[in-house]
Design a protein around this motif. Structure first.
Motif, PDB file in Angstrom:
ATOM      1  N   LYS A 142     -22.770  13.887 -27.604  1.00 41.51           N
ATOM      2  CA  LYS A 142     -23.972  14.933 -27.701  1.00 41.51           C
ATOM      3  C   LYS A 142     -25.164  14.263 -28.250  1.00 41.51           C
ATOM      4  O   LYS A 142     -26.116  14.603 -27.523  1.00 41.51           O
ATOM      5  N   GLY A 143     -25.079  13.514 -29.325  1.00 40.40           N
ATOM      6  CA  GLY A 143     -26.298  12.732 -29.666  1.00 40.40           C
ATOM      7  C   GLY A 143     -26.942  12.031 -28.743  1.00 40.40           C
ATOM      8  O   GLY A 143     -28.212  11.751 -28.265  1.00 40.40           O
ATOM      9  N   PHE A 144     -26.031  10.910 -28.229  1.00 40.59           N
ATOM     10  CA  PHE A 144     -26.606   9.860 -27.304  1.00 40.59           C
ATOM     11  C   PHE A 144     -26.429  10.145 -25.754  1.00 40.59           C
ATOM     12  O   PHE A 144     -26.887   9.543 -24.811  1.00 40.59           O
ATOM     13  N   ASN A 145     -25.508  11.148 -25.591  1.00 38.75           N
ATOM     14  CA  ASN A 145     -25.050  11.221 -24.178  1.00 38.75           C
ATOM     15  C   ASN A 145     -24.577  10.240 -23.450  1.00 38.75           C
ATOM     16  O   ASN A 145     -24.475   9.908 -22.446  1.00 38.75           O
ATOM     17  N   ILE A 146     -23.500   9.325 -24.422  1.00 36.10           N
ATOM     18  CA  ILE A 146     -22.767   8.091 -23.971  1.00 36.10           C
ATOM     19  C   ILE A 146     -21.396   8.604 -24.185  1.00 36.10           C
ATOM     20  O   ILE A 146     -20.758   8.781 -25.078  1.00 36.10           O
ATOM     21  N   TYR A 147     -20.742   8.754 -22.890  1.00 38.32           N
ATOM     22  CA  TYR A 147     -19.305   9.164 -22.801  1.00 38.32           C
ATOM     23  C   TYR A 147     -18.319   8.284 -23.790  1.00 38.32           C
ATOM     24  O   TYR A 147     -18.301   7.296 -23.790  1.00 38.32           O
ATOM     25  N   ALA A 148     -17.428   8.904 -24.581  1.00 41.18           N
ATOM     26  CA  ALA A 148     -16.268   8.374 -25.404  1.00 41.18           C
ATOM     27  C   ALA A 148     -15.240   9.546 -25.692  1.00 41.18           C
ATOM     28  O   ALA A 148     -15.635  10.839 -25.864  1.00 41.18           O
ATOM     29  N   GLY A 149     -13.869   9.158 -25.424  1.00 42.54           N
ATOM     30  CA  GLY A 149     -12.987  10.269 -25.596  1.00 42.54           C
ATOM     31  C   GLY A 149     -11.735   9.596 -25.741  1.00 42.54           C
ATOM     32  O   GLY A 149     -11.456   8.345 -25.385  1.00 42.54           O
ATOM     33  N   GLN A 150     -10.817  10.384 -26.085  1.00 34.97           N
ATOM     34  CA  GLN A 150      -9.353  10.030 -26.537  1.00 34.97           C
ATOM     35  C   GLN A 150      -8.726  10.364 -25.260  1.00 34.97           C
ATOM     36  O   GLN A 150      -8.722  11.379 -24.729  1.00 34.97           O
ATOM     37  N   ASN A 151      -7.888   9.379 -24.900  1.00 31.45           N
ATOM     38  CA  ASN A 151      -7.025   9.523 -23.596  1.00 31.45           C
ATOM     39  C   ASN A 151      -5.804   8.578 -23.796  1.00 31.45           C
ATOM     40  O   ASN A 151      -5.600   7.565 -23.670  1.00 31.45           O
ATOM     41  N   ASP A 152      -4.698   9.377 -24.379  1.00 32.62           N
ATOM     42  CA  ASP A 152      -3.478   8.638 -24.530  1.00 32.62           C
ATOM     43  C   ASP A 152      -2.803   7.905 -23.281  1.00 32.62           C
ATOM     44  O   ASP A 152      -1.711   7.174 -23.311  1.00 32.62           O
ATOM     45  N   LYS A 153      -3.189   8.497 -22.012  1.00 28.65           N
ATOM     46  CA  LYS A 153      -2.647   7.902 -20.758  1.00 28.65           C
ATOM     47  C   LYS A 153      -3.135   6.596 -20.319  1.00 28.65           C
ATOM     48  O   LYS A 153      -2.807   6.061 -19.416  1.00 28.65           O
ATOM     49  N   VAL A 154      -4.265   6.151 -20.902  1.00 28.64           N
ATOM     50  CA  VAL A 154      -5.050   5.174 -20.836  1.00 28.64           C
ATOM     51  C   VAL A 154      -4.750   3.918 -21.579  1.00 28.64           C
ATOM     52  O   VAL A 154      -4.332   4.410 -22.746  1.00 28.64           O
TER      53      VAL A 154
END
Length: 208
Positions: A142-154
């Motif tokens: 939201k702050g930088f609009n640079i995607y990051a997320g948790q994904n247990d499948k990767v």
């Protein structure tokens, strides 16, 4: 009549020079780089267990990335390129770097300190930051609009963008334009072309 014409033309050239020269100088200083907006406020803990905020970088040109130390894919490339940039501007007190982990549960102060050492980090102005996971994810997405997320499948359990943000001395995110004249927003931290571009633009901003 001819003398009056010459005087008139000379006056026009003089006036044009008075107004045009400062603009030309501004362009040479890098003022043609697009202003995206103010960097979002942040405060986190670095590898030396010190509180670091965006205010600590006021008056400095700096680049910022999101990563995590156990990343098996793009992070090693990003970190390597960050080290290359560090070496390019080593010793310049007006330049800094920020690496924010998106896996703070693993990347403690001690882990980040060891990670920085293994990378060959020598700059006092390069901070590896950790803190609350929810806070960091919000800062990235939201702050930088640079995607990051948790994904247990990767592999590694997280996925994120390989982009670098460039911030000027006034705390404003800046960037160049692409071939079509559109702001690129952020720089590719994985490819040589993106790394070379950000190094060129760091030099421009340092001269401002």
């Amino acid at each position: 009549m001819k003398n009056k014409s010459y005087i008139g033309i000379s006056f026009i050239i003089l006036v044009f020079g008075i107004y045009a020269i400062p603009k030309i100088i501004d362009r040479l200083k890098g003022n043609d780089l697009v202003e995206i907006g103010p960097v979002p406020n942040f405060e986190l803990t670095n590898q030396n267990n010190q509180k670091i905020s965006n205010k600590d970088y006021k008056g400095k040109v700096y680049i910022l990335e999101f990563f995590f130390s156990t990343c098996p894919s793009i992070c090693p490339i990003m970190n390597k390129n960050m080290v290359e940039i560090q070496n390019e501007f080593f010793g310049n007190p007006n330049f800094g770097q920020v690496s924010i982990t998106i896996n703070p549960e693993n990347d403690t102060v001690e882990v980040l300190k060891n990670h920085a050492k293994n990378l060959g980090v020598t700059s006092k102005n390069w901070n590896f930051l950790t803190g609350d996971k929810k806070y960091i994810m919000s800062l990235s997405n939201k702050g930088f609009n640079i995607y990051a997320g948790q994904n247990d499948k990767v592999a590694g359990g997280f996925e994120h963008s390989g982009l670098f943000a460039l911030v000027d001395k006034n705390g404003v995110i800046r960037c160049r334009k692409d071939a079509q004249g559109n702001p690129i927003m952020y720089y590719d931290g994985l490819e040589k072309e993106g790394v070379n571009a950000i190094k060129q633009d760091i030099k421009l901003l340092l001269e401002e």
